[in-house]
Design a protein around this motif. Structure first.
Motif, PDB file in Angstrom:
ATOM      1  N   UNK A  62      43.723  54.046  36.126  1.00 59.55           N
ATOM      2  CA  UNK A  62      44.668  52.865  36.077  1.00 59.55           C
ATOM      3  C   UNK A  62      45.808  53.452  35.366  1.00 59.55           C
ATOM      4  N   UNK A  63      46.921  52.608  35.523  1.00 61.89           N
ATOM      5  CA  UNK A  63      48.112  52.856  34.548  1.00 61.89           C
ATOM      6  C   UNK A  63      48.509  51.878  33.574  1.00 61.89           C
TER       7      UNK A  63
ATOM      8  N   UNK B 186      48.159  47.290  29.781  1.00 66.45           N
ATOM      9  CA  UNK B 186      47.274  47.760  31.034  1.00 66.45           C
ATOM     10  C   UNK B 186      46.621  46.673  31.825  1.00 66.45           C
ATOM     11  N   UNK B 187      45.701  47.149  32.797  1.00 64.40           N
ATOM     12  CA  UNK B 187      44.845  45.897  33.216  1.00 64.40           C
ATOM     13  C   UNK B 187      43.700  45.993  32.498  1.00 64.40           C
ATOM     14  N   UNK B 188      42.991  44.793  32.378  1.00 63.73           N
ATOM     15  CA  UNK B 188      42.021  44.719  31.772  1.00 63.73           C
ATOM     16  C   UNK B 188      40.694  45.563  32.582  1.00 63.73           C
TER      17      UNK B 188
ATOM     18  N   UNK C 168      43.130  51.578  21.100  1.00 60.78           N
ATOM     19  CA  UNK C 168      42.120  50.923  20.646  1.00 60.78           C
ATOM     20  C   UNK C 168      42.449  49.438  21.242  1.00 60.78           C
ATOM     21  N   UNK C 169      41.467  48.648  21.411  1.00 59.82           N
ATOM     22  CA  UNK C 169      41.867  47.278  22.338  1.00 59.82           C
ATOM     23  C   UNK C 169      42.233  46.288  21.103  1.00 59.82           C
TER      24      UNK C 169
ATOM     25  N   UNK D  50      43.790  36.636  33.491  1.00 62.83           N
ATOM     26  CA  UNK D  50      45.261  37.263  33.891  1.00 62.83           C
ATOM     27  C   UNK D  50      45.074  39.040  34.094  1.00 62.83           C
ATOM     28  N   UNK D  51      43.731  39.452  34.093  1.00 65.30           N
ATOM     29  CA  UNK D  51      43.430  40.851  34.229  1.00 65.30           C
ATOM     30  C   UNK D  51      44.391  41.705  33.314  1.00 65.30           C
ATOM     31  N   UNK D  52      44.671  41.368  31.993  1.00 65.20           N
ATOM     32  CA  UNK D  52      45.648  41.992  30.999  1.00 65.20           C
ATOM     33  C   UNK D  52      44.818  42.687  29.871  1.00 65.20           C
ATOM     34  N   UNK D  53      45.204  43.791  29.223  1.00 63.76           N
ATOM     35  CA  UNK D  53      44.684  44.264  28.203  1.00 63.76           C
ATOM     36  C   UNK D  53      45.779  44.646  27.266  1.00 63.76           C
ATOM     37  N   UNK D  54      45.871  44.560  25.833  1.00 66.70           N
ATOM     38  CA  UNK D  54      46.712  44.908  24.844  1.00 66.70           C
ATOM     39  C   UNK D  54      46.260  45.975  24.090  1.00 66.70           C
TER      40      UNK D  54
END
Length: 86
Positions: free
Chosen positions: A18-19, A31-33, A55-56, A63-67
């Motif tokens: 992924x990117x 990025x995407x979750x 780290x998450x 929304x398929x998002x991750x910070x």
């Protein structure tokens, strides 16, 4: 070394490749979750094989998002993405 790219890639054996983007100088990245799901280790690979461990911070399954967050002292030479206002 100076690294200017705000774009990184993530290689996760559980979900392939992924990117994402670095969003600020405090070390936050998005990025995407589904890219980070099922992994405890999140290496962000910037240009020239420059890799930082992240780290998450939070996720949005809907929304398929991750910070993510990396150590801000290690990204001084990386320019975060610039957001528009339109």
């Amino acid at each position: 070394s100076h690294f200017s790219s705000m774009i990184f890639i993530i290689f996760n054996l559980a979900s392939s490749l992924g990117s994402g983007i670095l969003i600020d100088h405090q070390g936050y990245a998005a990025t995407n979750n589904h890219v980070i799901a099922g992994t405890g280790r999140i290496p962000l690979e910037f240009e020239a094989r420059f890799t930082l461990e992240a780290r998450i911070v939070g996720v949005s399954l809907a929304n398929d998002l991750a910070l993510l967050k990396v150590d801000p002292s290690l990204i001084a030479d990386i320019r975060p993405v610039e957001f528009g206002d339109s």
